[in-house]
Write a protein that holds these residues in place. Sequence first.
Motif, PDB file in Angstrom:
ATOM      1  N   ARG A  10      80.419  65.737 -16.685  1.00  0.00           N
ATOM      2  CA  ARG A  10      81.191  66.535 -15.741  1.00  0.00           C
ATOM      3  C   ARG A  10      81.326  67.966 -16.239  1.00  0.00           C
ATOM      4  O   ARG A  10      81.121  68.252 -17.420  1.00  0.00           O
ATOM      5  CB  ARG A  10      82.555  65.896 -15.540  1.00  0.00           C
ATOM      6  CG  ARG A  10      82.443  64.575 -14.780  1.00  0.00           C
ATOM      7  CD  ARG A  10      83.742  63.789 -14.831  1.00  0.00           C
ATOM      8  NE  ARG A  10      83.658  62.600 -14.005  1.00  0.00           N
ATOM      9  CZ  ARG A  10      83.058  61.477 -14.378  1.00  0.00           C
ATOM     10  NH1 ARG A  10      82.490  61.382 -15.552  1.00  0.00           N
ATOM     11  NH2 ARG A  10      83.020  60.441 -13.572  1.00  0.00           N
ATOM     12  N   GLY A  99      81.093  75.548 -12.425  1.00  0.00           N
ATOM     13  CA  GLY A  99      80.780  74.956 -11.122  1.00  0.00           C
ATOM     14  C   GLY A  99      80.389  76.000 -10.098  1.00  0.00           C
ATOM     15  O   GLY A  99      79.442  75.810  -9.326  1.00  0.00           O
ATOM     16  N   SER A 115      76.758  71.196  -5.979  1.00  0.00           N
ATOM     17  CA  SER A 115      77.807  71.213  -6.990  1.00  0.00           C
ATOM     18  C   SER A 115      77.268  70.683  -8.311  1.00  0.00           C
ATOM     19  O   SER A 115      76.296  69.923  -8.336  1.00  0.00           O
ATOM     20  CB  SER A 115      79.004  70.365  -6.546  1.00  0.00           C
ATOM     21  OG  SER A 115      78.676  68.992  -6.628  1.00  0.00           O
ATOM     22  N   HIS A 117      78.630  68.527 -10.112  1.00  0.00           N
ATOM     23  CA  HIS A 117      78.812  67.074 -10.108  1.00  0.00           C
ATOM     24  C   HIS A 117      77.649  66.398  -9.376  1.00  0.00           C
ATOM     25  O   HIS A 117      77.213  65.315  -9.745  1.00  0.00           O
ATOM     26  CB  HIS A 117      80.146  66.695  -9.471  1.00  0.00           C
ATOM     27  CG  HIS A 117      80.556  65.293  -9.794  1.00  0.00           C
ATOM     28  ND1 HIS A 117      81.129  64.948 -10.995  1.00  0.00           N
ATOM     29  CD2 HIS A 117      80.448  64.152  -9.082  1.00  0.00           C
ATOM     30  CE1 HIS A 117      81.359  63.648 -11.010  1.00  0.00           C
ATOM     31  NE2 HIS A 117      80.953  63.141  -9.859  1.00  0.00           N
ATOM     32  N   ARG A 118      77.137  67.061  -8.370  1.00  0.00           N
ATOM     33  CA  ARG A 118      75.991  66.511  -7.629  1.00  0.00           C
ATOM     34  C   ARG A 118      74.727  66.523  -8.481  1.00  0.00           C
ATOM     35  O   ARG A 118      73.866  65.658  -8.337  1.00  0.00           O
ATOM     36  CB  ARG A 118      75.795  67.310  -6.334  1.00  0.00           C
ATOM     37  CG  ARG A 118      74.919  66.641  -5.346  1.00  0.00           C
ATOM     38  CD  ARG A 118      75.582  65.397  -4.765  1.00  0.00           C
ATOM     39  NE  ARG A 118      74.660  64.802  -3.836  1.00  0.00           N
ATOM     40  CZ  ARG A 118      74.422  63.515  -3.742  1.00  0.00           C
ATOM     41  NH1 ARG A 118      75.080  62.670  -4.486  1.00  0.00           N
ATOM     42  NH2 ARG A 118      73.557  63.053  -2.894  1.00  0.00           N
ATOM     43  N   ARG A 120      74.735  65.856 -11.572  1.00  0.00           N
ATOM     44  CA  ARG A 120      74.948  64.620 -12.330  1.00  0.00           C
ATOM     45  C   ARG A 120      74.516  63.400 -11.511  1.00  0.00           C
ATOM     46  O   ARG A 120      73.808  62.522 -12.001  1.00  0.00           O
ATOM     47  CB  ARG A 120      76.433  64.546 -12.692  1.00  0.00           C
ATOM     48  CG  ARG A 120      76.848  63.370 -13.484  1.00  0.00           C
ATOM     49  CD  ARG A 120      78.349  63.544 -13.831  1.00  0.00           C
ATOM     50  NE  ARG A 120      78.822  62.390 -14.526  1.00  0.00           N
ATOM     51  CZ  ARG A 120      79.304  61.305 -13.952  1.00  0.00           C
ATOM     52  NH1 ARG A 120      79.393  61.239 -12.642  1.00  0.00           N
ATOM     53  NH2 ARG A 120      79.700  60.286 -14.664  1.00  0.00           N
ATOM     54  N   ASP A 121      74.925  63.374 -10.253  1.00  0.00           N
ATOM     55  CA  ASP A 121      74.524  62.276  -9.367  1.00  0.00           C
ATOM     56  C   ASP A 121      73.011  62.247  -9.174  1.00  0.00           C
ATOM     57  O   ASP A 121      72.404  61.170  -9.111  1.00  0.00           O
ATOM     58  CB  ASP A 121      75.204  62.410  -8.000  1.00  0.00           C
ATOM     59  CG  ASP A 121      76.703  62.217  -8.069  1.00  0.00           C
ATOM     60  OD1 ASP A 121      77.195  61.681  -9.080  1.00  0.00           O
ATOM     61  OD2 ASP A 121      77.393  62.617  -7.112  1.00  0.00           O
ATOM     62  N   SER A 153      77.205  57.015  -5.333  1.00  0.00           N
ATOM     63  CA  SER A 153      76.711  58.381  -5.313  1.00  0.00           C
ATOM     64  C   SER A 153      75.190  58.458  -5.383  1.00  0.00           C
ATOM     65  O   SER A 153      74.622  59.539  -5.402  1.00  0.00           O
ATOM     66  CB  SER A 153      77.324  59.188  -6.458  1.00  0.00           C
ATOM     67  OG  SER A 153      77.210  58.515  -7.674  1.00  0.00           O
TER      68      SER A 153
END
Length: 182
Positions: A10, A99, A115, A117-118, A120-121, A153
């Motif tokens: 994250r 971010g 993002s 986080h995306r 990461r997904d 996700s």
Amino acid sequence: MSFAAALPQRARALSHLAFGTTVVLLEKPYVHVVLPGRVLKMREAKKRFAGYDKFLCNPVLWTALDDYQQRFRPLFDEGPALFPSMIDMGAAITSAQLGRLVGDLTCKHLGVRVSIHRVRDNAATEASEEIQSGGYLAPALIGNKSAATTMDSYDHAQGMRAAREHGARIAGLRSSPTPLRV
């Protein structure tokens, strides 16, 4: 961006990366990443006893980090932060700023705001598609305890494989170039 994909953590954890402490370049191609539990997403009671300690074997990433550390990082300040602040010399940028930067870069270069986080997904999706038994490995890759959480996700579009097949099909339809006489 490459490090965010290679180390699918994250933004809070990524903002704490620093050369010599949390990121250590070992003999090429090994990168040692050690993150304290306090920067990871987990229950507060577990943070004292937990951490993230991984060795990445990636020659391209190693070369990029080495080049950045030697040639570009000193342009900011003398600090070790992987993502240095331009406002607070010697400090790292915040996870929110990290971010925003990732979103701005992806919007500029891809035309779509993605993002961090995306990212990461997407690493989990790529692992699921490209590594043998990747669906079982993806939760461990991104630190999810449950495969169901990872599947929530997971991009089920088979994106990379579809893009490669489409590119090959288009390349197969092309004819040899002909000079245009004007």
